[in-house]
Design an enzyme around this catalytic site. Structure first.
Site, PDB file in Angstrom:
ATOM      1  N   GLY A 208       0.837  -1.187   0.000  1.00 10.30           N
ATOM      2  CA  GLY A 208       0.000   0.000   0.000  1.00 10.30           C
ATOM      3  C   GLY A 208       0.873   1.238   0.000  1.00 10.30           C
TER       4      GLY A 208
ATOM      5  N   GLN B 171       3.160   9.919   1.375  1.00 13.88           N
ATOM      6  CA  GLN B 171       4.471   9.269   1.473  1.00 13.88           C
ATOM      7  C   GLN B 171       5.384   9.642   0.313  1.00 13.88           C
ATOM      8  OE1 GLN B 171       2.607   5.200   2.276  1.00 13.88           O
ATOM      9  NE2 GLN B 171       4.635   5.033   3.219  1.00 13.88           N
TER      10      GLN B 171
ATOM     11  N   HIS C 145      -3.849   1.676   7.809  1.00 14.78           N
ATOM     12  CA  HIS C 145      -2.468   2.163   7.827  1.00 14.78           C
ATOM     13  C   HIS C 145      -2.304   3.327   6.846  1.00 14.78           C
ATOM     14  CE1 HIS C 145       2.017   1.394   8.043  1.00 14.78           C
ATOM     15  NE2 HIS C 145       1.934   2.070   6.906  1.00 14.78           N
TER      16      HIS C 145
END
Length: 167
Positions: A46, A51, A133
């Protein structure tokens, strides 16, 4: 398509809160394709846009569990949750470290797909964990935030040593 640079903890840009996507455009398609390429290149399951220093509410999830193709979720929100589960999690932004994190075993999420349609998806087990997450990333939260301060300090020291070794 291209592989994007992943931000690594303690980079403070990982703490930024992503903005909602207002409209599905060609640029959003390009971003999601690049995110998928990056996820595969880095061998992740993922990836959140934050990010890769894109402050938009976009996550991509590898085809896992009962999902036959990659999931692309835009502006995802958890609308139902129950049960509990904890497995050892890792993160592309925190290399070489894993920890057990408490999560909901079942979630129902609402998101927008690349066609601009609102969708609801039910997930459990590993898929539920992965989605939670990645949604955490969109909210500036990392899996290590669930750990004690002492453990977080140890992780930071290890990552600083690792970074020095790589240079």
């Amino acid at each position: 398509m291209s592989v994007l640079k992943i931000l690594h903890y303690p980079d403070q840009r990982l703490r930024l809160i992503a903005k909602p996507v207002e409209k599905i455009t060609k640029e959003i398609y390009k971003i999601t394709n690049n995110m998928i390429d990056t996820m595969y290149q880095e061998e992740g399951i993922g990836l959140a846009a934050t990010q890769v220093n894109i402050q938009l509410q976009i996550i991509v999830i590898h085809k896992i569990h009962a999902i036959e193709k990659n999931l692309i979720l835009i502006n995802p929100k958890i609308i139902e949750k129950k049960g509990s589960i904890s497995i050892e999690e890792g993160c592309l932004s925190i290399p070489e470290y894993r920890a057990f994190v408490p999560r909901f075993n079942y979630i129902k999420i609402q998101a927008i797909n690349l066609n601009g349609n609102t969708v609801e998806i039910e997930a459990d087990s590993i898929l539920s964990i992965c989605i939670q997450h990645e949604i955490d990333h969109l909210n500036g939260k990392l899996f290590i935030d669930y750990l004690s301060e002492l453990k977080r300090e140890r992780i930071l020291k290890k990552l600083i040593k690792l970074k020095k070794r790589i240079k």
